[in-house]
Enzyme design. Sequence first.
Site, PDB file in Angstrom:
ATOM      1  N   ASP A  13       0.826  -1.211   0.000  1.00  0.00           N
ATOM      2  CA  ASP A  13       0.000   0.000   0.000  1.00  0.00           C
ATOM      3  C   ASP A  13       0.863   1.265   0.000  1.00  0.00           C
ATOM      4  O   ASP A  13       1.973   1.270   0.546  1.00  0.00           O
ATOM      5  CB  ASP A  13      -0.910  -0.018   1.242  1.00  0.00           C
ATOM      6  CG  ASP A  13      -2.103   0.906   1.091  1.00  0.00           C
ATOM      7  OD1 ASP A  13      -2.351   1.411  -0.029  1.00  0.00           O
ATOM      8  OD2 ASP A  13      -2.792   1.136   2.100  1.00  0.00           O
ATOM      9  N   HIS A  30       2.364   3.593  -9.210  1.00  0.00           N
ATOM     10  CA  HIS A  30       2.197   2.146  -9.395  1.00  0.00           C
ATOM     11  C   HIS A  30       3.406   1.547 -10.116  1.00  0.00           C
ATOM     12  O   HIS A  30       3.821   0.427  -9.818  1.00  0.00           O
ATOM     13  CB  HIS A  30       0.902   1.850 -10.149  1.00  0.00           C
ATOM     14  CG  HIS A  30      -0.334   2.221  -9.377  1.00  0.00           C
ATOM     15  ND1 HIS A  30      -0.524   1.847  -8.062  1.00  0.00           N
ATOM     16  CD2 HIS A  30      -1.448   2.944  -9.722  1.00  0.00           C
ATOM     17  CE1 HIS A  30      -1.695   2.324  -7.635  1.00  0.00           C
ATOM     18  NE2 HIS A  30      -2.267   2.994  -8.622  1.00  0.00           N
ATOM     19  N   LEU A 124      11.473 -19.877  -4.955  1.00  0.00           N
ATOM     20  CA  LEU A 124      10.423 -19.084  -4.297  1.00  0.00           C
ATOM     21  C   LEU A 124       9.072 -19.252  -5.009  1.00  0.00           C
ATOM     22  O   LEU A 124       9.011 -19.214  -6.240  1.00  0.00           O
ATOM     23  CB  LEU A 124      10.838 -17.603  -4.358  1.00  0.00           C
ATOM     24  CG  LEU A 124       9.884 -16.585  -3.740  1.00  0.00           C
ATOM     25  CD1 LEU A 124       9.919 -16.671  -2.212  1.00  0.00           C
ATOM     26  CD2 LEU A 124      10.240 -15.167  -4.188  1.00  0.00           C
TER      27      LEU A 124
HETATM   28  C1  IPE Z   1      -5.310  -2.777  -0.120  1.00  0.00           C
HETATM   29  O1  IPE Z   1      -5.013  -1.446  -0.352  1.00  0.00           O
HETATM   30  C2  IPE Z   1      -5.319  -3.533  -1.401  1.00  0.00           C
HETATM   31  C3  IPE Z   1      -4.022  -3.669  -2.071  1.00  0.00           C
HETATM   32  C4  IPE Z   1      -2.851  -3.315  -1.591  1.00  0.00           C
HETATM   33  C5  IPE Z   1      -4.088  -4.281  -3.370  1.00  0.00           C
HETATM   34  P1  IPE Z   1      -6.160  -0.351  -0.494  1.00  0.00           P
HETATM   35  O2  IPE Z   1      -5.454   0.935  -0.694  1.00  0.00           O
HETATM   36  O3  IPE Z   1      -7.129  -0.766  -1.531  1.00  0.00           O
HETATM   37  O4  IPE Z   1      -6.858  -0.431   0.936  1.00  0.00           O
HETATM   38  P2  IPE Z   1      -7.803   0.598   1.705  1.00  0.00           P
HETATM   39  O5  IPE Z   1      -8.856   1.049   0.741  1.00  0.00           O
HETATM   40  O6  IPE Z   1      -6.926   1.758   2.124  1.00  0.00           O
HETATM   41  O7  IPE Z   1      -8.322  -0.157   2.878  1.00  0.00           O
HETATM   42  C1  IPE Z   2      -1.463   0.270  -3.434  1.00  0.00           C
HETATM   43  O1  IPE Z   2      -1.284   1.641  -3.491  1.00  0.00           O
HETATM   44  C2  IPE Z   2      -1.740  -0.318  -4.800  1.00  0.00           C
HETATM   45  C3  IPE Z   2      -3.110  -0.819  -4.990  1.00  0.00           C
HETATM   46  C4  IPE Z   2      -4.036  -0.856  -4.079  1.00  0.00           C
HETATM   47  C5  IPE Z   2      -3.453  -1.290  -6.301  1.00  0.00           C
HETATM   48  P1  IPE Z   2      -2.518   2.634  -3.464  1.00  0.00           P
HETATM   49  O2  IPE Z   2      -2.900   2.943  -4.879  1.00  0.00           O
HETATM   50  O3  IPE Z   2      -3.607   2.137  -2.610  1.00  0.00           O
HETATM   51  O4  IPE Z   2      -1.820   3.920  -2.815  1.00  0.00           O
HETATM   52  P2  IPE Z   2      -2.478   4.934  -1.778  1.00  0.00           P
HETATM   53  O5  IPE Z   2      -3.066   4.142  -0.658  1.00  0.00           O
HETATM   54  O6  IPE Z   2      -3.520   5.702  -2.537  1.00  0.00           O
HETATM   55  O7  IPE Z   2      -1.322   5.780  -1.345  1.00  0.00           O
HETATM   56 MG    MG Z   3      -4.089   2.357  -0.643  1.00  0.00          MG
END
Ligand code: IPE
Ligand code: IPE
Ligand code: MG
Length: 227
Positions: A13, A30, A124
Amino acid sequence: MKNIPMHVAFIMDGNGRWAAARGKTRRAGHEAGAEAVRALIKNAGAAGIKFITLYAFSNENWQRPEAEVKDLMNLLSRSLDEFDKTSKDNNARFLVSGRRDRLPEKVLKKIDKIIAATAGNNGLTVILALNYGARQEVADAVNALIAAGKKNVTETDIAAVLYNPSVPDPDLIIRTSGECRLSNFLLWQAAYSEFYFTPVLWPDFDNAELEKALEVYAGRKRRFGNV
Ligand code: IPE
Ligand code: IPE
Ligand code: MG
């Protein structure tokens, strides 16, 4: 280092916040996140970890703007090509956890090809949680048992029909970006997992951060209800 977890699951995240802090697009965030995954696959194997699960896209992530979902699917498609090319050299086995519905046909084809091509690898195991939701996984498992005519189910029955029954439960679950929640990840399998939350944003999660997490894990005492 002793006491290396066999299976580490990552809630990757913070890509968006990493990008925002640099005045970059979420897409660039990303891309940087994918770069961190590339390094992790090398470092996890070298550290002696046998399984890593990477939460790449949740059931709930479909709610994001269409353009971001499209960017993520394109990035995924490119990352799969790369994994396909490198898996021979690093001996990694590839698995997926999640539903097939809603995923683009080209992604499904690549996934199937890589799973088949790497099935014999014994390095792995990389499990990509893609279009994944833990509640959905349990519901799918229950439906599979109903379809099999079961009238009464045990924990073992449920565990046997989860998406990847042969993968051991994660010993350690790491979430980056400072959020302290599971966001519908591995609810069943996390029953006795250790948790490690770090404010580090996913693109900055490098080998030094992995080593820090492994050190914390090595100092944990797992009791599983016993004394
Ligand atoms: C969790 O992250 C899902 C992934 C890392 C793929 P999110 O960014 O979607 O989670 P929330 O919405 O903050 O809970
Ligand atoms: C995690 O990063 C990637 C996915 C959930 C696909 P985020 O896109 O959720 O990044 P934040 O939480 O907005 O910083
Ligand atoms: Mg996120």
